[in-house]
Design a protein around this motif. Structure first.
Motif, PDB file in Angstrom:
ATOM      1  N   LEU A  68       0.830  -1.199   0.000  1.00  0.00           N
ATOM      2  CA  LEU A  68       0.000   0.000   0.000  1.00  0.00           C
ATOM      3  C   LEU A  68       0.867   1.251   0.000  1.00  0.00           C
ATOM      4  N   SER A  69       0.379   2.314  -0.626  1.00  0.00           N
ATOM      5  CA  SER A  69       1.110   3.590  -0.594  1.00  0.00           C
ATOM      6  C   SER A  69       0.922   4.308   0.734  1.00  0.00           C
ATOM      7  N   GLU A  70      -0.063   3.854   1.513  1.00  0.00           N
ATOM      8  CA  GLU A  70      -0.298   4.424   2.835  1.00  0.00           C
ATOM      9  C   GLU A  70       0.294   3.513   3.904  1.00  0.00           C
ATOM     10  N   GLY A  71       0.761   4.142   4.970  1.00  0.00           N
ATOM     11  CA  GLY A  71       1.188   3.366   6.128  1.00  0.00           C
ATOM     12  C   GLY A  71      -0.023   3.078   6.989  1.00  0.00           C
ATOM     13  N   ILE A  72      -0.174   1.831   7.443  1.00  0.00           N
ATOM     14  CA  ILE A  72      -1.340   1.488   8.257  1.00  0.00           C
ATOM     15  C   ILE A  72      -0.886   0.910   9.590  1.00  0.00           C
ATOM     16  N   ALA A  73      -1.721   1.130  10.590  1.00  0.00           N
ATOM     17  CA  ALA A  73      -1.494   0.552  11.917  1.00  0.00           C
ATOM     18  C   ALA A  73      -2.857   0.186  12.481  1.00  0.00           C
ATOM     19  N   LEU A  74      -3.007  -1.102  12.842  1.00  0.00           N
ATOM     20  CA  LEU A  74      -4.267  -1.606  13.397  1.00  0.00           C
ATOM     21  C   LEU A  74      -4.093  -1.815  14.892  1.00  0.00           C
ATOM     22  N   PHE A  75      -4.994  -1.219  15.678  1.00  0.00           N
ATOM     23  CA  PHE A  75      -4.941  -1.315  17.133  1.00  0.00           C
ATOM     24  C   PHE A  75      -6.155  -2.109  17.616  1.00  0.00           C
ATOM     25  N   GLY A  76      -5.880  -3.068  18.512  1.00  0.00           N
ATOM     26  CA  GLY A  76      -6.966  -3.837  19.094  1.00  0.00           C
ATOM     27  C   GLY A  76      -7.669  -3.067  20.193  1.00  0.00           C
TER      28      GLY A  76
ATOM     29  N   ASP B 223      -7.411  -3.571  23.196  1.00  0.00           N
ATOM     30  CA  ASP B 223      -6.494  -3.382  24.319  1.00  0.00           C
ATOM     31  C   ASP B 223      -5.479  -2.275  24.066  1.00  0.00           C
ATOM     32  N   GLY B 224      -5.561  -1.608  22.905  1.00  0.00           N
ATOM     33  CA  GLY B 224      -4.666  -0.498  22.603  1.00  0.00           C
ATOM     34  C   GLY B 224      -3.316  -0.921  22.073  1.00  0.00           C
ATOM     35  N   LYS B 225      -3.155  -2.239  21.766  1.00  0.00           N
ATOM     36  CA  LYS B 225      -1.872  -2.724  21.266  1.00  0.00           C
ATOM     37  C   LYS B 225      -1.903  -2.871  19.747  1.00  0.00           C
ATOM     38  N   VAL B 226      -0.705  -2.768  19.158  1.00  0.00           N
ATOM     39  CA  VAL B 226      -0.585  -2.870  17.715  1.00  0.00           C
ATOM     40  C   VAL B 226      -0.812  -4.319  17.280  1.00  0.00           C
ATOM     41  N   LYS B 227      -1.814  -4.537  16.410  1.00  0.00           N
ATOM     42  CA  LYS B 227      -2.095  -5.875  15.892  1.00  0.00           C
ATOM     43  C   LYS B 227      -1.490  -6.078  14.501  1.00  0.00           C
ATOM     44  N   LEU B 228      -1.351  -4.958  13.754  1.00  0.00           N
ATOM     45  CA  LEU B 228      -0.879  -5.086  12.381  1.00  0.00           C
ATOM     46  C   LEU B 228      -0.267  -3.763  11.932  1.00  0.00           C
ATOM     47  N   ILE B 229       0.876  -3.866  11.275  1.00  0.00           N
ATOM     48  CA  ILE B 229       1.496  -2.697  10.635  1.00  0.00           C
ATOM     49  C   ILE B 229       2.037  -3.144   9.282  1.00  0.00           C
ATOM     50  N   ASN B 230       2.316  -2.210   8.423  1.00  0.00           N
ATOM     51  CA  ASN B 230       2.919  -2.556   7.140  1.00  0.00           C
ATOM     52  C   ASN B 230       4.262  -1.840   6.969  1.00  0.00           C
ATOM     53  N   PRO B 231       5.076  -2.261   6.005  1.00  0.00           N
ATOM     54  CA  PRO B 231       6.406  -1.643   5.817  1.00  0.00           C
ATOM     55  C   PRO B 231       6.343  -0.144   5.534  1.00  0.00           C
TER      56      PRO B 231
END
Length: 378
Positions: free
Chosen positions: A35-43, A45-53
Motif C-alpha cells: 500500500l502507498s499508505e502506512g497502516i497501523a491496526l490497534f486492538g 487493548d490499545g496494542k498494535v495488531k498489524l502494521i505494514n512496511p
C-alpha cells in the motif's frame, strides 16, 4: 483377529478451502505490504495488531513495534511539535469501543514531512489508522495558492499603479493643453512677456510628462530585470557631471539643483555603472522636492563628496539650505501600496538599491543624504 481396517475420507473441499484461505491471506499480506499508505491496526487493548512496511518507513522506525501499546508507539514516533495531535490519537485508541470515533488530520512532522492521517472503526471494535505522505501534493497546493495570491496582488498593484500614475501624467498634460488653448484664444491680446511665460510653462509641463513616461518605462525595465549596466572607470569629476546632467533633467521643478564639489579632483578615478547609478541620486533629490513644494523658483546648492570606506563607495549629499520638512524613510514604503501617488521615485530608488546591493540613509535634521554602494573591480 489380525485384520487391517482402511478408512478413506474425501478431504478435497477442506484442502481447497485451506489453500484458498492461504491464497487470500497471501494476497491480503501482499496488498497491505504494498500500500502507498502506512497502516497501523490497534486492538481493543490499545496494542498494535498489524502494521505494514510503509508505516515503518514513513516514521523511520528501526525497532520491532508489533504488539506494543499505543503509548509506547507514540513515544517512538511522536515529537513535541505535534504533541496535541498525538494525544488526540492516543485518547481515541485507548477509549472504549463506544467512544472511539473516526477522525482525520494533518501532521507537520519534524523531518519536513506532511502526513495526512485518518481512522476507521472496524466491526470487531479495533481501530485502523492510515497515514499518507502528502508532502509533495501539499507543497504544490501551497505553491499554487501563493501564485494565485501573487497574481491577485499583482493585479491589485497594477490597478493602484494605473489609478495613481494617471494623475502624474494628467497634471502636466492638462497644463500643456490649457496653456496652448489660452495662447490660441488670446494670441492677439496677450503680450509677448505673457506669451513667453505661457510657452515656458508648456515646456516645463512637457518635460515633466516626458520624465514621468521615462519613469514608467524604467519601472518596467527594473521589474523585468532587463537593464543593461555600463561599468566604466572614469574620473570622479566626470561622474559628478553625469549626476548633474540627470539633475538638469528636473528643470520642470521649482528648484534648480547644482552640485558643489570642492574636494573632488579630476585625477581620481572611480569604477561603477554610469548608466543607472546616477538615477539613484536624482531620484532622492526629486523625492526631496516633493516634500518641499515651493511656488517660487529657487536654486539649491548641494555639497557632494565621494569617500571610500570598508570596500564601499560612500556618496554624501548635503543640501546647503535648511528646510523645515524633509522627513522620508525608504523603509516606510508600504509594499502593498508601493505605487502610491507621487512615490514612483521611492520605488525606483528601492529597486536600484536592492539591485546594486547598496544602502541609503536620509538624515532629515542635517539635510543629508548618504548612499553606499559596494566597490567593484574592473
Amino acid at each position: 483377529m489380525g485384520g487391517v481396517t482402511h478408512i478413506y475420507e474425501n478431504h478435497t473441499d477442506r484442502l481447497a478451502l485451506e489453500n484458498e484461505t492461504k491464497l487470500l491471506s497471501s494476497i491480503q499480506k501482499q496488498t497491505i505490504d504494498n500500500l502507498s499508505e502506512g497502516i497501523a491496526l490497534f486492538g481493543t487493548d490499545g496494542k498494535v495488531k498489524l502494521i505494514n512496511p510503509k508505516f515503518i518507513g514513513l516514521w523511520n522506525v528501526k525497532e520491532n513495534i508489533e504488539g506494543i501499546h499505543i503509548k509506547q508507539l507514540l513515544k517512538i514516533i511522536g515529537d513535541e511539535i505535534n504533541k496535541d495531535l498525538f494525544d488526540d490519537i492516543y485518547r481515541n485508541v485507548v477509549s472504549s469501543g463506544l467512544t472511539r470515533r473516526d477522525h482525520s488530520g494533518i501532521i507537520n512532522y519534524s523531518n519536513d514531512k506532511i502526513i495526512f492521517y485518518k481512522s476507521s472503526i472496524l466491526p470487531d471494535g479495533s481501530i485502523l489508522y492510515t497515514f499518507t505522505d502528502i508532502t509533495d501534493s501539499y507543497r504544490i497546493e501551497e505553491a499554487l495558492k501563493e501564485k494565485n495570491d501573487a497574481l491577485i496582488q499583482a493585479d491589485k498593484i497594477k490597478t493602484i499603479f494605473m489609478n495613481n500614475i494617471s494623475y502624474e501624467l494628467r497634471a502636466p498634460l492638462q497644463n500643456i493643453i490649457g496653456f496652448s488653448e489660452l495662447l490660441e484664444d488670446k494670441m492677439s491680446k496677450v503680450s509677448k512677456k505673457e506669451q513667453r511665460s505661457y510657452i515656458l510653462d508648456i515646456k516645463k509641463s512637457g518635460n515633466e510628462l516626458h520624465y514621468q513616461i521615462n519613469q514608467i518605462l524604467e519601472i518596467t525595465s527594473l521589474e523585468s530585470g532587463k537593464i543593461s549596466l555600463q561599468y566604466k572607470k572614469i574620473p570622479q569629476k566626470e561622474f559628478v557631471n553625469l549626476i548633474q546632467d540627470e539633475l538638469d533633467k528636473l528643470d520642470f521643478l521649482n528648484y534648480n539643483f547644482k552640485l558643489v564639489t570642492k574636494d573632488i579632483q579630476n585625477t581620481a578615478n572611480i569604477y561603477l555603472d554610469t548608466n543607472y547609478i546616477p538615477r539613484i541620486f536624482t531620484g532622492v533629490i526629486k523625492l526631496f522636492n516633493k516634500k518641499n513644494i515651493s511656488n517660487d523658483y529657487k536654486e539649491i546648492n548641494i555639497k557632494f563628496d565621494i569617500e571610500f570606506k570598508n570596500k564601499n563607495y560612500v556618496f554624501i549629499f548635503n543640501l546647503l539650505e535648511k528646510f523645515d520638512e524633509f522627513e522620508y524613510q525608504l523603509s516606510d514604503v508600504n509594499d502593498e501600496y508601493i505605487y502610491s501617488q507621487g512615490d514612483i521615485e521611492s520605488t525606483i530608488i528601492q529597486k536600484y538599491i536592492e539591485y546594486f546591493n547598496g544602502e541609503i540613509q536620509i538624515n532629515s535634521k542635517q539635510n543629508q543624504i548618504i548612499v553606499k554602494l559596494p566597490k567593484m573591480t574592473p
